[in-house]
Design an enzyme around this catalytic site. Structure first.
Site, PDB file in Angstrom:
ATOM      1  N   HIS A 488      37.737  42.131  43.327  1.00  0.00           N
ATOM      2  CA  HIS A 488      38.863  42.142  42.398  1.00  0.00           C
ATOM      3  C   HIS A 488      38.757  43.315  41.426  1.00  0.00           C
ATOM      4  O   HIS A 488      39.108  43.193  40.259  1.00  0.00           O
ATOM      5  CB  HIS A 488      38.916  40.826  41.603  1.00  0.00           C
ATOM      6  CG  HIS A 488      39.092  39.600  42.435  1.00  0.00           C
ATOM      7  ND1 HIS A 488      38.774  38.338  41.980  1.00  0.00           N
ATOM      8  CD2 HIS A 488      39.562  39.444  43.695  1.00  0.00           C
ATOM      9  CE1 HIS A 488      39.033  37.455  42.934  1.00  0.00           C
ATOM     10  NE2 HIS A 488      39.519  38.106  43.987  1.00  0.00           N
ATOM     11  N   GLY A 489      38.276  44.455  41.881  1.00  0.00           N
ATOM     12  CA  GLY A 489      38.088  45.588  40.991  1.00  0.00           C
ATOM     13  C   GLY A 489      39.387  46.091  40.376  1.00  0.00           C
ATOM     14  O   GLY A 489      40.388  46.255  41.070  1.00  0.00           O
TER      15      GLY A 489
END
Length: 557
Positions: A488-489
């Site tokens: 989920h960068g």
């Protein structure tokens, strides 16, 4: 440059497909979409359970620097390399996040990004198959449905979570997020419904929309402080294309800051040491990298789980169920139920717990991706690569506790001496002590769920982390070898109103005219949950900012 368009969208991922489709709704606007990877026309992309069989060529697999906070492990960060981007290879979770996430964005320098403004964009995107409501959309292009796999073990987990104090939540994307409920997924009739399928496929026949795959953008072209087009490579040849109005970068959390820096926009010191002329000194480019830390529990149960469904007869039954009803194990997403719990300083959820009715293990801990072996069947999932996951032979389930608002931050930089190569991704996922403490709290919360009846009565053994992990020191030792990224960068081209922000609240790059960013890199902070739905809403709003900048404060059409 004879090749001219009004808007050039760089990156055909989750956001890029939406932008290309929405902007080309105006037949007088010529739109070009450039995607480095191939199309999404692959059966393993479209069938949810096929994701494990996907060719590695569909994933950029950006290798990070060794993480000292996790025994020096080296991981590859996933990023979709095909039309649809992350929405074509992810776990299909549809999570808006908490209203407080967006209110905090607005409060901290991003006016117009509060939840009251963003909520209509979620509804505009959604075709929620349960039906329309005050909170959910039903006329949008992207189909969202509760998980389409009925399994008694999932029901048992929901019962255990409720007995442990988590209220049943019918719709965590509705009025309230807190509680436990069935996962919601971006699927249509059991098929993955990426933004390439939902938005781009219906639009691709428009005469004013051009889509070029296999086109890797090398840099943004500039003239007197204005973006005038892009340079890209395809088939071994380099091409230039002009953007009469705007260039929009939607290349993702890693490629977008890399492209900005290759174009001379970024921290001046890093640009100069990489041999790149500075066009605009924007120190925030590549900073503020954020990621959800997550770990894994394995429990052996005395009930059948999906691990026992790979016999020839059951595979045939599940295949028929998929073909006839679009339901069953073939539609399986990354998790089937979710818990949201705790309250952060902003009022958002602090923890997320994700449940899967099957037991999987990843590669054991290693100091490089290549060194990760598979000798230990219960090896640590440090390199949590979906293509390397293996189902356990015994009846087992996997549960993932996650910290939603970590304090740790990382960077993306150009590599000195090789600026056109892979970027330098440097992040200590557990670099802040507060994040370790929060992970311990989330893990103990999960253990409380498995100690509650009726779930506890079906647990044969806690395989990981195991009963020997009890004290804070034991938990920390486990987490530093078994914590991994949730993929989920966000945050590397942060939106804001301060001097460190990369883009302003209208997503315009500081110091450069005619250039915007619209993808997960603009998030100021992580949202409370999986990030793909939030990227969809950001792209929907970005389309309005581009096509009707003077009137977006009004109602969303």
């Amino acid at each position: 440059m004879k090749d001219r368009f009004d808007v050039v969208v760089v990156g055909g991922g989750t956001a890029g497909c939406i932008l290309a489709a929405r902007l080309s709704e105006n037949p007088s606007r010529r739109v070009l979409l450039l995607e480095a990877g191939p199309t999404d026309r692959n059966l393993f992309v479209q069938v949810p359970a096929g994701v494990k069989q996907l060719n590695a060529g569909f994933n950029w697999r950006y290798e990070a620097e060794p993480d000292a906070s996790r025994d020096g492990v080296v991981e590859s960060w996933a990023a979709g390399r095909l039309l649809g981007g992350g929405s074509s290879i992810n776990g299909m979770m549809w999570v808006r996040g908490h209203a407080a996430d967006y209110d905090a964005w607005a409060k901290n320098g991003c006016p117009g990004w509060d939840f009251a403004t963003m909520e209509p964009y979620f509804r505009r995107a959604e075709h929620y198959e349960v039906g329309s409501s005050e909170f959910r959309g039903y006329a949008g292009p992207l189909h969202v449905t509760p998980v389409r796999v009925d399994h008694p073990v999932t029901d048992l987990f929901l019962e255990g979570a409720q007995k442990a104090g988590h209220p049943l939540q019918e719709d965590y994307n509705g009025a309230v997020q807190t509680g436990v409920g069935y996962s919601q997924v971006s699927q249509r009739r059991g098929w993955r419904h990426s933004t390439a399928r939902a938005y781009l496929a219906p639009a691709r026949r428009r005469r004013n929309l051009t889509i070029r795959t296999g086109a890797e953008v090398l840099k943004v072209l500039m003239d007197n402080g204005r973006a005038t087009g892009v340079m890209y490579r395809t088939g071994g040849q380099v091409h230039r294309v002009r953007a009469e109005s705007e260039v929009v970068l939607s290349a993702g959390t890693f490629a977008t800051p890399r492209l900005l820096m290759l174009s001379g926009i970024g921290p001046a010191a890093n640009l100069r040491e990489s041999g790149i002329d500075v066009v605009a000194d924007v120190p925030g480019v590549g900073s503020n990298l954020q990621e959800h830390p997550i770990t894994l529990f394995l429990h052996q149960l005395d009930m059948r789980t999906l691990n026992q469904e790979l016999t020839p007869g059951r595979v045939l039954r599940h295949g028929l169920d998929y073909v006839i009803r679009g339901r069953g194990a073939v539609t399986s997403p990354s998790c089937h139920a979710m818990v949201y719990a705790g309250t952060s300083d902003s009022g958002a959820s602090r923890y997320q717990i994700m449940f899967s009715p099957f037991g999987v293990v990843g590669k054991p801990s290693a100091t490089s991706v290549e060194d990760a072996g598979t000798d230990d069947p219960l090896g640590g999932p440090i390199n949590h690569d979906v293509n390397a996951m293996k189902l356990l032979p015994q009846s087992s389930v996997t549960t993932y506790p996650c910290v939603l608002h970590p304090s740790s931050r990382g960077t993306v930089r150009l590599r000195a001496g090789d600026p056109t190569g892979r970027p330098v991704i440097d992040m200590q996922l557990l670099g802040e002590r507060s994040d370790v403490r929060e992970m311990i709290t989330a893990a103990r919360m999960l253990r409380d769920i498995y100690a509650a009846e009726p779930l506890a009565g079906h647990v044969v053994a806690e395989l990981k982390p195991g009963p020997d992990v009890q004290s804070d020191d034991e938990w920390e030792a486990y987490l530093r070898t078994h914590t991994f990224r949730a993929e989920h960068g966000v945050g590397t081209a942060r939106m804001g109103s301060d001097d460190e922000a990369v883009v302003d609240p209208e997503l315009r790059v500081r110091g450069i005219a005619g250039l915007r960013v619209a993808d997960a890199s603009v998030f100021p902070t992580l949202v409370s949950g999986n990030t793909n739905a939030a990227v969809v809403a950001v792209a929907e709003r970005a389309a309005d900012l581009i096509r009707q900048p003077a009137s977006i404060a009004g109602t969303v059409s």
